[in-house]
Design a protein around this motif. Structure first.
Motif, mmCIF file in Angstrom:
data_model
loop_
_atom_site.group_PDB
_atom_site.id
_atom_site.type_symbol
_atom_site.label_atom_id
_atom_site.label_comp_id
_atom_site.label_asym_id
_atom_site.label_seq_id
_atom_site.Cartn_x
_atom_site.Cartn_y
_atom_site.Cartn_z
ATOM 1 N N TYR A 304 10.697 106.250 9.421
ATOM 2 C CA TYR A 304 9.488 105.801 10.134
ATOM 3 C C TYR A 304 8.236 106.452 9.543
ATOM 4 O O TYR A 304 7.242 105.783 9.241
ATOM 5 N N LEU A 305 8.283 107.783 9.398
ATOM 6 C CA LEU A 305 7.098 108.515 8.942
ATOM 7 C C LEU A 305 6.741 108.161 7.507
ATOM 8 O O LEU A 305 5.554 108.142 7.148
ATOM 9 N N THR A 306 7.744 107.879 6.683
ATOM 10 C CA THR A 306 7.466 107.466 5.299
ATOM 11 C C THR A 306 6.729 106.139 5.275
ATOM 12 O O THR A 306 5.751 105.969 4.537
ATOM 13 N N ILE A 307 7.192 105.189 6.067
ATOM 14 C CA ILE A 307 6.521 103.889 6.141
ATOM 15 C C ILE A 307 5.084 104.065 6.608
ATOM 16 O O ILE A 307 4.141 103.512 6.023
ATOM 17 N N MET A 308 4.897 104.853 7.674
ATOM 18 C CA MET A 308 3.551 105.038 8.216
ATOM 19 C C MET A 308 2.643 105.746 7.222
ATOM 20 O O MET A 308 1.481 105.363 7.024
ATOM 21 N N THR A 309 3.145 106.785 6.553
ATOM 22 C CA THR A 309 2.331 107.526 5.589
ATOM 23 C C THR A 309 1.953 106.653 4.405
ATOM 24 O O THR A 309 0.802 106.685 3.949
ATOM 25 N N ASP A 310 2.905 105.872 3.893
ATOM 26 C CA ASP A 310 2.607 104.982 2.764
ATOM 27 C C ASP A 310 1.479 104.018 3.120
ATOM 28 O O ASP A 310 0.578 103.766 2.310
ATOM 29 N N LYS A 311 1.520 103.469 4.322
ATOM 30 C CA LYS A 311 0.486 102.515 4.725
ATOM 31 C C LYS A 311 -0.860 103.192 4.934
ATOM 32 O O LYS A 311 -1.914 102.607 4.672
ATOM 33 N N VAL A 312 -0.856 104.425 5.424
ATOM 34 C CA VAL A 312 -2.111 105.181 5.549
ATOM 35 C C VAL A 312 -2.746 105.346 4.175
ATOM 36 O O VAL A 312 -3.943 105.099 3.989
ATOM 37 N N PHE A 313 -1.945 105.758 3.183
ATOM 38 C CA PHE A 313 -2.475 105.947 1.831
ATOM 39 C C PHE A 313 -2.931 104.623 1.223
ATOM 40 O O PHE A 313 -3.966 104.561 0.556
ATOM 41 N N GLN A 314 -2.166 103.562 1.444
ATOM 42 C CA GLN A 314 -2.522 102.266 0.869
ATOM 43 C C GLN A 314 -3.841 101.740 1.422
ATOM 44 O O GLN A 314 -4.528 100.962 0.758
ATOM 45 N N ASN A 315 -4.208 102.164 2.617
ATOM 46 C CA ASN A 315 -5.469 101.740 3.225
ATOM 47 C C ASN A 315 -6.554 102.804 3.123
ATOM 48 O O ASN A 315 -7.509 102.814 3.900
ATOM 49 N N ALA A 316 -6.402 103.720 2.142
ATOM 50 C CA ALA A 316 -7.416 104.746 1.836
ATOM 51 C C ALA A 316 -7.646 105.710 2.994
ATOM 52 O O ALA A 316 -8.746 106.211 3.174
ATOM 53 N N GLY A 317 -6.596 105.970 3.765
ATOM 54 C CA GLY A 317 -6.704 106.936 4.853
ATOM 55 C C GLY A 317 -6.311 108.335 4.400
ATOM 56 O O GLY A 317 -5.730 108.526 3.332
ATOM 57 N N THR A 318 -6.637 109.320 5.229
ATOM 58 C CA THR A 318 -6.280 110.712 4.983
ATOM 59 C C THR A 318 -5.272 111.151 6.033
ATOM 60 O O THR A 318 -5.553 111.064 7.234
ATOM 61 N N LEU A 319 -4.104 111.591 5.599
ATOM 62 C CA LEU A 319 -3.093 112.074 6.531
ATOM 63 C C LEU A 319 -3.539 113.414 7.095
ATOM 64 O O LEU A 319 -3.688 114.387 6.361
ATOM 65 N N ASP A 320 -3.791 113.471 8.392
ATOM 66 C CA ASP A 320 -4.241 114.709 9.031
ATOM 67 C C ASP A 320 -3.057 115.608 9.342
ATOM 68 O O ASP A 320 -2.997 116.756 8.912
ATOM 69 N N LYS A 321 -2.110 115.084 10.085
ATOM 70 C CA LYS A 321 -0.932 115.892 10.437
ATOM 71 C C LYS A 321 0.154 114.992 10.999
ATOM 72 O O LYS A 321 -0.107 113.863 11.461
ATOM 73 N N PHE A 322 1.387 115.489 10.967
ATOM 74 C CA PHE A 322 2.487 114.862 11.682
ATOM 75 C C PHE A 322 2.557 115.467 13.075
ATOM 76 O O PHE A 322 2.416 116.683 13.238
ATOM 77 N N THR A 323 2.749 114.618 14.068
ATOM 78 C CA THR A 323 2.758 115.080 15.464
ATOM 79 C C THR A 323 4.147 114.893 16.060
ATOM 80 O O THR A 323 4.322 114.152 17.024
ATOM 81 N N GLY A 324 5.132 115.535 15.479
ATOM 82 C CA GLY A 324 6.498 115.395 15.979
ATOM 83 C C GLY A 324 7.071 114.067 15.562
ATOM 84 O O GLY A 324 7.570 113.902 14.447
ATOM 85 N N ASP A 325 7.010 113.074 16.449
ATOM 86 C CA ASP A 325 7.518 111.738 16.142
ATOM 87 C C ASP A 325 6.369 110.751 15.929
ATOM 88 O O ASP A 325 6.467 109.576 16.257
ATOM 89 N N GLY A 326 5.278 111.220 15.373
ATOM 90 C CA GLY A 326 4.134 110.376 15.060
ATOM 91 C C GLY A 326 3.248 111.064 14.056
ATOM 92 O O GLY A 326 3.610 112.060 13.451
ATOM 93 N N LEU A 327 2.050 110.504 13.885
ATOM 94 C CA LEU A 327 1.107 111.130 12.954
ATOM 95 C C LEU A 327 -0.323 110.836 13.367
ATOM 96 O O LEU A 327 -0.600 109.930 14.152
ATOM 97 N N MET A 328 -1.222 111.632 12.801
ATOM 98 C CA MET A 328 -2.667 111.451 12.969
ATOM 99 C C MET A 328 -3.273 111.281 11.587
ATOM 100 O O MET A 328 -2.912 111.985 10.653
#
Length: 465
Positions: A304-328
């Motif tokens: 799940y987190l890999t999919i979400m992180t890849d999409k954040v990067f693909q949309n020029a976002g900055t990964l702030d942190k992982f929040t257990g079972d999610g992310l900011m």
């Protein structure tokens, strides 16, 4: 035969300048060579890993068209000499369709990667120095499908090092001339700043990039000290910027930042800026995980987190942190982005689409087990927030604080699986681009008055249309 002190001092000054110039050139050239080599290797590793991630699904599906196309895009990158994609049977899948199925024969001097992990090799081919970076292609974090071999030229590094050597030689020659003309008084005058430069070079060699040389002689030595200090300052900025951003942004954004580190130094100190804050949370994951083995929980969560992180990067976002079972994540920082709100919302829809494909692939598994994979809820809000390095001196994190952040967090708390909820400020920025459903005014924790909330349905158009 009598030799005057003047001659002795001149000879001594000349010898000392030669020695110091040698020390400086050795330390500086070695350090610059190592830094450039590390940057080239890091850039190559990022290109190779991104390509390996993109190739996982095509290789798993035995798609013969996608690998050559993806490899062709990588070959457009500066300094890339070749890009081979090899499956588990050591058959070529790229660079071009005409080679498909042929046995992969590595260039002379290059070993086949059998480690199952990243392997960096350096070798000579036809008189050219090459850095080869090979990474495994792994599907779903487990299934090994092959390797990517990426060849990078060292010409740029060698050219820069040669220019540095030439610059140091020129400065040393000027110092020798001044030493001869200055005799006894000038000899001492030159020795003091040289000692300072030697100390600075040693400090830089040990990694103390905050070290500065203070030389005020109004001559070439002061010019050399300024160049030295500029080099040290740039190295310090690059190390700080790389440490702050490299893990949290895509390689394209990281490269943009490292091209002008001074421009982004102020953002680390804390700036008020308009951004969009993005929260994603796997709904009901705790209950879901209670029915599974720990190792399966980790595997699914990472997927799940890999999919979400890849999409954040693909949309020029900055990964702030992982929040257990999610992310900011943050959009619009550290790079300014006029369409930060649009990209944040599109990122949520991209994640939903990718997860829907995952759900479709697991239908039989879910039917047999009697339970469904959990869905992801999203909370997005825009506004003025303080963004910068926040935390303890040795544990700083690039993040955002402020009321817009709190509201985005509250929105993800009330979202259901598959819901993308946005606040009023985000809605004003994206209402022309997405189909939305007004949810009315909703009471959320931490707010005295209810806030307007909107649910994103689908993309209507992009800003460029």
């Amino acid at each position: 035969m009598k030799i005057s002190l003047r001659v002795k001092l001149i000879v001594l000054i000349v010898l000392l300048i030669f020695i110091v110039a040698g020390l400086i050139s050795g330390l500086v050239v070695r350090r610059i060579n190592n830094v450039l080599l590390s940057e080239v290797q890091l850039r190559g590793e990022i290109l190779a890993r991104n390509l390996a991630n993109d190739l996982a699904e095509p290789l798993m599906a035995d798609d013969d068209l996608a690998p050559p196309s993806l490899a062709k895009e990588v070959l457009k990158s500066e300094g890339v000499l070749y890009c081979y994609v090899v499956d588990n049977e050591n058959r070529l899948k790229a660079p071009t369709p005409k080679f498909l199925g042929e046995k992969f024969t590595p260039p002379e001097g290059l070993r086949v990667n059998t480690t199952g992990d990243l392997l960096v090799q350096e070798y000579e081919s036809e008189g050219e120095s090459i850095i080869d970076i090979s990474v495994p292609v792994i599907f779903g974090g487990q299934k090994h499908l092959g390797y990517v071999y990426l060849g990078l030229s060292k010409k740029t590094i060698l050219s820069v090092v040669q220019n540095v050597r030439y610059m140091i030689f020129t400065i040393a020659s000027g110092g020798i001339f001044l030493g001869i003309m200055g005799a006894i008084g000038l000899a001492q005058f030159i020795l003091n700043p040289i000692r300072k430069l030697v100390s600075g070079a040693r400090a830089i060699g040990k990694g103390d990039f905050r070290y500065r040389v203070d030389v005020r002689t109004r001559d070439e030595m002061e010019e050399l000290s300024r160049a030295f200090n500029e080099m040290a300052e740039n190295l310090e900025k690059k190390e700080l910027i790389e440490g702050a951003f490299r893990r949290y942004v895509s390689h394209q954004v990281a490269d943009e930042i490292l091209r002008a580190p001074g421009k982004y130094m102020e953002s680390l100190k804390g700036l008020r800026r308009e951004i969009t804050i993005f929260f994603a949370d796997i709904r009901g994951f705790t209950t879901f995980s209670e029915r599974m083995a720990p190792e399966d929980v980790v595997t699914i969560l990472n997927r799940y987190l890999t999919i979400m992180t890849d999409k954040v990067f693909q949309n020029a976002g900055t990964l702030d942190k992982f929040t257990g079972d999610g992310l900011m994540a943050l959009f619009g920082a550290p790079l300014d982005d006029e369409y930060h709100a649009f990209k944040a919302v599109k990122c949520a829809l991209d994640i939903k689409e990718s997860l829907n494909k995952l759900y479709q692939s697991k239908i039989k598994e879910m039917e047999q087990s009697g339970f469904e994979y959990p869905r992801v809820g999203f909370g997005i809000n825009s506004g003025i927030a303080v963004v910068g390095n926040i935390g303890y001196t040795s544990r700083l994190e690039y993040t955002a604080i402020g009321d817009p952040v709190n509201l985005a967090n509250r929105l993800v708390d009330i979202s259901e699986g598959g819901q993308v909820l946005v606040g009023e400020e985000t809605y004003k920025l994206i209402r022309d681009y997405f189909d939305t459903i007004p949810m009315g005014r909703v009471k959320v924790k931490g707010k005295v008055k209810p806030v307007s909330v909107y649910q994103i349905v689908s993309l209507i158009r992009s800003p460029s249309q």
